[in-house]
Design a protein around this motif. Structure first.
Motif, PDB file in Angstrom:
ATOM      1  N   THR A   1       0.819  -1.218   0.000  1.00  0.00           N
ATOM      2  CA  THR A   1       0.000   0.000   0.000  1.00  0.00           C
ATOM      3  C   THR A   1       0.852   1.268   0.000  1.00  0.00           C
ATOM      4  O   THR A   1       0.484   2.269   0.599  1.00  0.00           O
ATOM      5  CB  THR A   1      -0.965   0.005   1.201  1.00  0.00           C
ATOM      6  N   GLY A   2       1.979   1.211  -0.687  1.00  0.00           N
ATOM      7  CA  GLY A   2       2.835   2.388  -0.826  1.00  0.00           C
ATOM      8  C   GLY A   2       2.324   3.325  -1.910  1.00  0.00           C
ATOM      9  O   GLY A   2       1.149   3.285  -2.300  1.00  0.00           O
ATOM     10  N   ASN A   3       3.224   4.150  -2.437  1.00  0.00           N
ATOM     11  CA  ASN A   3       2.805   5.222  -3.343  1.00  0.00           C
ATOM     12  C   ASN A   3       2.198   4.701  -4.638  1.00  0.00           C
ATOM     13  O   ASN A   3       1.185   5.217  -5.115  1.00  0.00           O
ATOM     14  CB  ASN A   3       3.997   6.127  -3.661  1.00  0.00           C
ATOM     15  N   VAL A   4       2.782   3.654  -5.239  1.00  0.00           N
ATOM     16  CA  VAL A   4       2.239   3.163  -6.503  1.00  0.00           C
ATOM     17  C   VAL A   4       0.866   2.539  -6.300  1.00  0.00           C
ATOM     18  O   VAL A   4       0.011   2.571  -7.194  1.00  0.00           O
ATOM     19  CB  VAL A   4       3.209   2.170  -7.179  1.00  0.00           C
ATOM     20  N   ALA A   5       0.611   2.001  -5.109  1.00  0.00           N
ATOM     21  CA  ALA A   5      -0.713   1.438  -4.821  1.00  0.00           C
ATOM     22  C   ALA A   5      -1.786   2.513  -4.871  1.00  0.00           C
ATOM     23  O   ALA A   5      -2.937   2.239  -5.231  1.00  0.00           O
ATOM     24  CB  ALA A   5      -0.710   0.761  -3.463  1.00  0.00           C
ATOM     25  N   ARG A   6      -1.438   3.726  -4.510  1.00  0.00           N
ATOM     26  CA  ARG A   6      -2.395   4.833  -4.595  1.00  0.00           C
ATOM     27  C   ARG A   6      -2.856   5.018  -6.039  1.00  0.00           C
ATOM     28  O   ARG A   6      -4.045   5.212  -6.304  1.00  0.00           O
ATOM     29  CB  ARG A   6      -1.751   6.118  -4.073  1.00  0.00           C
ATOM     30  N   LEU A   7      -1.912   4.960  -6.992  1.00  0.00           N
ATOM     31  CA  LEU A   7      -2.270   5.081  -8.400  1.00  0.00           C
ATOM     32  C   LEU A   7      -3.200   3.951  -8.830  1.00  0.00           C
ATOM     33  O   LEU A   7      -4.147   4.159  -9.597  1.00  0.00           O
ATOM     34  CB  LEU A   7      -1.012   5.080  -9.265  1.00  0.00           C
ATOM     35  N   HIS A   8      -2.947   2.761  -8.332  1.00  0.00           N
ATOM     36  CA  HIS A   8      -3.796   1.625  -8.665  1.00  0.00           C
ATOM     37  C   HIS A   8      -5.205   1.829  -8.115  1.00  0.00           C
ATOM     38  O   HIS A   8      -6.198   1.613  -8.824  1.00  0.00           O
ATOM     39  CB  HIS A   8      -3.194   0.336  -8.105  1.00  0.00           C
ATOM     40  N   ALA A   9      -5.300   2.222  -6.854  1.00  0.00           N
ATOM     41  CA  ALA A   9      -6.614   2.392  -6.230  1.00  0.00           C
ATOM     42  C   ALA A   9      -7.416   3.495  -6.917  1.00  0.00           C
ATOM     43  O   ALA A   9      -8.617   3.344  -7.178  1.00  0.00           O
ATOM     44  CB  ALA A   9      -6.450   2.699  -4.746  1.00  0.00           C
TER      45      ALA A   9
END
Length: 359
Positions: free
Chosen positions: A11-19
């Motif tokens: 749930t790091g920074n790239v996960a934000r883009l996914h969500a």
């Protein structure tokens, strides 16, 4: 139809883009769960993105939530084990680049796909902007003529502090330097346009940074269609740029951007005698979609609905990964490398650094 049940691991920074991208796709998909070993980070992420199920390990997610699609957004060294567990549980996988740290690991996942009836796809979102789709369609139609020469330069900048983070700049956690972890996006788009490569001659250096891996690589790549390409991957370039150029018989097509492109980042220069035909095809092509995660995710969801392979498939990812391995193999053996030489007998099949780089 019921929405596709998706989950995110890491749930790091790239996960934000996914969500955020999944939310923008509306009712076709529902984010049902997330996993992170850091409880505080997990809570913050799930609260922000309204994720109902929160897990500290992947096994719990797979058992309790049974997602149709798992997005893996963790550091590269964890991708293989997480993807394998998902495939064995029958969940499809969408993994951030690089999908694995070696060709051997990727082939094991391809075999797991076959055994368990689930699929693996890699996030290579630059393929899905309308500029790339337009270029590929024009090449396929023949309006551009044969591809002759290409340039694929990822000239970015990362200071020493970036590599002082414990897991960065290491073969065992990242699988390589800018060739594997940064320029791979541009190299994948190069292969998506030009197809199969046949030979690579390369060098790699530790030019300025203190770390295990390279901070610079340069390569000459030959393709089955006769085209040749210059490939540069650098993290030493203070004026950062991602630049691809394709010289065809009838036009030059250029893309200049940094971490993602839109239609305005493309430029076409037709040969005078073909100007009308080429420009008409260019202007009639697809438009309006940038090379963001959302564009690829929409295609992945559509493929899952239709029961077709989700892009970018493991086979397509393998071609790009083989080119990365070829760059390292050529650089460290100081000889040209062909794809067939990256067989199970090659040390570069099991580790990108082979038996160890010659610095």
């Amino acid at each position: 139809m019921e929405p596709i049940r998706a989950a995110i691991v890491g749930t790091g920074n790239v996960a934000r883009l996914h969500a955020e991208s999944l939310r923008e796709l509306g009712e076709d998909v529902r984010l049902v769960g997330a996993v992170d070993v850091d409880g505080d980070r997990l809570t913050t992420f799930c609260d922000r993105h309204d994720v109902p199920a929160r897990h500290r390990d992947l096994a719990s997610l797979l058992e309790k939530d049974r997602p149709d699609l798992v997005h893996i957004c963790t550091p590269p060294g964890t991708h293989y084990d997480l993807a394998l567990a998902c495939l064995e549980a029958g969940s499809n996988v969408l993994v951030e680049k690089p999908p694995t740290l070696s060709l051997a690991e990727l082939d094991n996942l391809i075999e797991a796909e076959r055994r368990h009836g689930a699929a693996l796809a890699t996030v290579f979102q630059h393929r899905f902007g309308t500029g790339a789709l337009r270029l590929r369609a024009m090449l396929d139609s023949g309006v551009l003529g044969r591809p002759l020469v290409a340039i694929c330069h990822t000239t970015w900048f990362r200071n020493q502090a970036y590599f002082d983070v414990e897991w960065r700049g290491r073969w065992d956690t990242e699988g390589g330097g800018p060739t594997m972890g940064h320029g791979i996006h541009q190299m994948d788009l190069l292969c998506a346009i030009l197809g199969d490569w046949t030979e690579v001659s390369a060098l790699a250096r530790q030019q300025a940074r203190r770390m295990e891996t390279e901070d610079l690589s340069m390569a000459h790549v030959s393709f089955a269609n006769g085209a040749v390409a210059s490939v540069v991957n650098s993290l030493l370039s203070i004026r950062e740029e991602s630049y691809l150029r394709f010289d065809f018989e009838r036009a030059t097509v250029e893309l200049t951007h940094l971490y993602g492109y839109g239609d305005d980042d493309w430029r076409i220069t037709p040969a005078p005698e073909y100007a009308d035909e080429v420009m008409a095809a260019w202007q009639a092509g697809s438009s309006g979609v940038p090379s963001a995660h959302r564009a690829q995710f929409a295609e992945v969801l559509r493929s899952l609905r239709m029961g077709t392979p989700a892009p970018v498939t493991s086979a397509e990812s393998r071609r790009t990964m083989a080119l990365v391995a070829g760059v390292y193999a050529s650089a460290f053996t100081r000889a040209p490398v062909r794809p067939a030489e990256l067989s199970t007998d090659s040390p570069f099949y099991r580790k990108m650094e082979g038996n160890g780089p010659r610095w």
